[in-house]
Design a protein around this motif. Structure first.
Motif, PDB file in Angstrom:
ATOM      1  N   TRP A   1      49.764  72.277   2.158  1.00 35.40           N
ATOM      2  CA  TRP A   1      49.234  73.492   2.770  1.00 35.40           C
ATOM      3  C   TRP A   1      50.035  74.749   2.452  1.00 35.40           C
ATOM      4  CZ3 TRP A   1      44.619  72.328   4.142  1.00 35.40           C
ATOM      5  CH2 TRP A   1      44.326  71.069   4.663  1.00 35.40           C
TER       6      TRP A   1
ATOM      7  N   GLU B   1      49.344  69.779  10.833  1.00 32.15           N
ATOM      8  CA  GLU B   1      50.374  69.269   9.926  1.00 32.15           C
ATOM      9  C   GLU B   1      51.513  70.260   9.719  1.00 32.15           C
ATOM     10  OE1 GLU B   1      48.569  67.742   6.360  1.00 32.15           O
ATOM     11  OE2 GLU B   1      47.381  66.273   7.476  1.00 32.15           O
TER      12      GLU B   1
ATOM     13  N   ARG C   1      43.384  70.702  10.745  1.00 39.31           N
ATOM     14  CA  ARG C   1      44.330  69.763  10.134  1.00 39.31           C
ATOM     15  C   ARG C   1      45.533  70.508   9.570  1.00 39.31           C
ATOM     16  NH1 ARG C   1      43.141  65.724   5.044  1.00 39.31           N
ATOM     17  NH2 ARG C   1      45.226  64.828   4.980  1.00 39.31           N
TER      18      ARG C   1
ATOM     19  N   SER D   1      59.222  61.973  10.237  1.00 41.25           N
ATOM     20  CA  SER D   1      58.951  63.403  10.415  1.00 41.25           C
ATOM     21  C   SER D   1      59.212  64.172   9.125  1.00 41.25           C
ATOM     22  CB  SER D   1      59.813  63.979  11.533  1.00 41.25           C
ATOM     23  OG  SER D   1      59.474  63.416  12.762  1.00 41.25           O
TER      24      SER D   1
ATOM     25  N   LYS E   1      54.951  66.244   2.929  1.00 40.31           N
ATOM     26  CA  LYS E   1      53.544  66.210   2.503  1.00 40.31           C
ATOM     27  C   LYS E   1      52.799  67.461   2.957  1.00 40.31           C
ATOM     28  CE  LYS E   1      53.239  61.184   2.558  1.00 40.31           C
ATOM     29  NZ  LYS E   1      52.707  60.009   3.269  1.00 40.31           N
ATOM     30  N   ALA E   2      53.030  67.875   4.208  1.00 37.49           N
ATOM     31  CA  ALA E   2      52.348  69.066   4.723  1.00 37.49           C
ATOM     32  C   ALA E   2      52.767  70.315   3.971  1.00 37.49           C
ATOM     33  CB  ALA E   2      52.631  69.227   6.219  1.00 37.49           C
TER      34      ALA E   2
ATOM     35  N   ASP F   1      56.408  63.362   6.620  1.00 36.71           N
ATOM     36  CA  ASP F   1      55.193  64.100   6.962  1.00 36.71           C
ATOM     37  C   ASP F   1      55.345  65.590   6.676  1.00 36.71           C
ATOM     38  OD1 ASP F   1      54.095  61.715   7.803  1.00 36.71           O
ATOM     39  OD2 ASP F   1      54.414  62.108   9.941  1.00 36.71           O
TER      40      ASP F   1
END
Length: 194
Positions: free
Chosen positions: A190, A91, A87, A179, A185-186, A182
């Motif tokens: 991470w 991401e 994941r 995009s 958030k990624a 996302d």
């Protein structure tokens, strides 16, 4: 059948029919360019079987094969040690177009200064979503005017061109906004980027 439709609509359906035909051809072409996802997964698993013994270049290319971005090997190793490596790679791979890494220090930053703070990114995403609704509504309104016979001659062709451009702009704004959302958030989840 197409000639009958064009006669019934007095030629007003010519542009939508051409756009539909071109869209179908483009969709078929796009699907033929990309292999099936299951084949990509099998190829990746075959490549990644002995990943510990391979070079950084090999690891970067193997991850690119499945996740779609050339991530630095040091970042790949960091993400692989996370609780959900698949994941995380997926991401971060999707967010990589928005992020840069300094080669000397390894520091991650946003490519555009506009995206450096979460508040600015939220404002950009919100603005792009508003632009989507405005452009989509304009495209639908112009198409309605063209199809109902309220425009004719040169104005009809110009209105169709603007309807198509507004429709394409609407989808581009929506895709870029999603995009970026996302990616934000990624990056927070991470990479620890704020």
């Amino acid at each position: 059948m197409i000639e009958n439709l064009l006669e019934m609509a007095d030629g007003r359906l010519l542009i939508p029919l051409v756009v539909a035909a071109v869209g179908v051809a483009m969709a078929k072409g796009a699907f033929s360019l990309f292999r099936s996802r299951s084949q990509d997964r099998r190829d990746f698993l075959d490549l990644f079987r002995d990943h510990e013994a391979q070079s950084d270049l090999w690891m970067t290319v193997a991850v690119r094969h499945v996740f779609g971005a050339y991530l630095p090997a040091s970042l790949i190793r960091q993400l692989m040690s996370s609780p959900q490596p698949g994941r995380a790679l997926l991401e971060v791979g999707g967010a990589w177009d928005f992020i840069d890494m300094d080669d000397e220090t390894g520091e991650l930053t946003w490519r555009r200064k506009l995206f450096h703070t979460p508040k600015r990114r939220r404002v950009v995403v919100w603005t792009l979503h508003v632009a989507y609704f405005v452009l989509a509504a304009t495209s639908l309104w112009l198409a309605y005017l063209c199809l109902t016979g309220q425009l004719d001659g040169r104005a009809l062709w110009i209105a169709w061109v603007y309807a198509i451009l507004c429709g394409a702009g609407a989808f581009a704004a929506l895709a870029y906004g999603d995009s970026l959302n996302d990616a934000s958030k990624a990056a927070e989840r991470w990479l620890g980027l704020a």
